[in-house]
Design an enzyme around this catalytic site. Sequence first.
Site, PDB file in Angstrom:
ATOM      1  N   GLU A 216      43.717  12.866  17.950  1.00  0.00           N
ATOM      2  CA  GLU A 216      42.625  13.693  17.426  1.00  0.00           C
ATOM      3  C   GLU A 216      41.731  14.268  18.515  1.00  0.00           C
ATOM      4  O   GLU A 216      41.232  13.537  19.371  1.00  0.00           O
ATOM      5  CB  GLU A 216      41.771  12.871  16.456  1.00  0.00           C
ATOM      6  CG  GLU A 216      40.655  13.676  15.810  1.00  0.00           C
ATOM      7  CD  GLU A 216      39.947  12.936  14.695  1.00  0.00           C
ATOM      8  OE1 GLU A 216      38.992  13.500  14.132  1.00  0.00           O
ATOM      9  OE2 GLU A 216      40.332  11.793  14.375  1.00  0.00           O
ATOM     10  N   LYS A 233      41.567  13.974   8.746  1.00  0.00           N
ATOM     11  CA  LYS A 233      41.216  13.190   7.567  1.00  0.00           C
ATOM     12  C   LYS A 233      42.334  13.355   6.561  1.00  0.00           C
ATOM     13  O   LYS A 233      42.613  14.444   6.089  1.00  0.00           O
ATOM     14  CB  LYS A 233      39.888  13.651   6.949  1.00  0.00           C
ATOM     15  CG  LYS A 233      38.721  12.778   7.323  1.00  0.00           C
ATOM     16  CD  LYS A 233      38.859  11.380   6.730  1.00  0.00           C
ATOM     17  CE  LYS A 233      37.975  10.370   7.438  1.00  0.00           C
ATOM     18  NZ  LYS A 233      38.666   9.658   8.500  1.00  0.00           N
TER      19      LYS A 233
END
Length: 413
Positions: A216, A233
């Site tokens: 990420e 997410k």
Amino acid sequence: MSDPVGWFREVASTHPRCFWLDGGGAREWSGRRSLVGWLEPDDVSLTYDASRREVRRHAGGRTEVVGDDVFAVLEREIAAGDAGDQWFGYLGYAARPDLPAASDPGGLPDAVWMRPSQVRLFDHGLVDRESRPAVGLPPVAEVPDSYAEAFARVQEELHAGNTYEVNLTYRLARQSDLDPVSAYLRLRELNPAPYAGFLQHDLPGHRAWLLSSSPERYALVTADRHLETKPIKGTTPRGATSGEDEALRERLRTEPKFRSENLMILDLLRNDLSMVCEPGSVEVPVLMGVESYETVHQLVSTVRGRLRDDVTTVRALHALFPAGSMTGAPKLRTMSVIDDVESTPRGPYAGAFGWIAADGRADLGVVIRSLTTAGDGTWTLGTGGGITVRSDLAEEYAESRWKAERLLRVFDG
């Protein structure tokens, strides 16, 4: 140079302060370069202890307290240095003293930053690993009482309207005499990732090893002052067959629960960027794209804007910190919930790791899928996921274990 492994072993064995930002498992969007660097005795490093509110400066065998806010000290050091300077390091979850985040007295430093005088660049060829689905993930054990209790308390906060989403995490510990260099070389084979890397800060009383295999992006700041973040997410495991794998990928792309998780964090980050970017410049060039990794599929969005002229890079990183994907929404209230329900401090986990250049450029990943140690034989990793009112206890715990499993295999030999 194309193979940094031998060089890295030599550097880590002879220099107490060193790092490797590893491009060997990178995505096209993150580049395919490695940087291996080290500090000579007179070079400067900074450490931060959030429990004592002390930033220490280390150079020439001496250490001194130079402030109480690592962001402010780092900005001051960058401004006072040379135009070609680069800083490498991490910011732990408790690095911002104005936010509710528990620190760990006696644990790893809550931040480490190093200004090396020696850096070597390595170019890697592109390695396509996306087509190898994970096989044989072990069955998930019964949900432990500690996680179930924290989950229930989060649900109470959600139903009371105090928060919309909470990133609930916990720590796992393993005892192993595996040395950090060997552990990292295993990790990069097991779980290649865009924000892979190794940091070693081996000074008495300020010891830290961070081994990252994070997928990420926390923040990229480009030469033309564009700020970009790529929140993750939504996660599903990889399938054991191509058909199962595609079905899981499609479930991630379409299921309302995953999309709502991503959208809430996307909105939070649009707000964070709007505080430091030019009005009207914040955009979402990628909305809920699916990225596939060794063991999981992830739902990823991209948020981008152009920094205002009066905003420095360090100030921009401060405004985004910690990553919204690791807190929930709204950020401040949700961090208070996290502080109440999580039983252990996060330490470096959920922070950011990468580099900042004096010319304003920067590139940092979120500290997830990472191992930490103080060199005492105890290894720690954090894992968890976003909880909403639609979350299922068993599914959320299973997701947290999928994320941790490949890292734990580092210690299986």
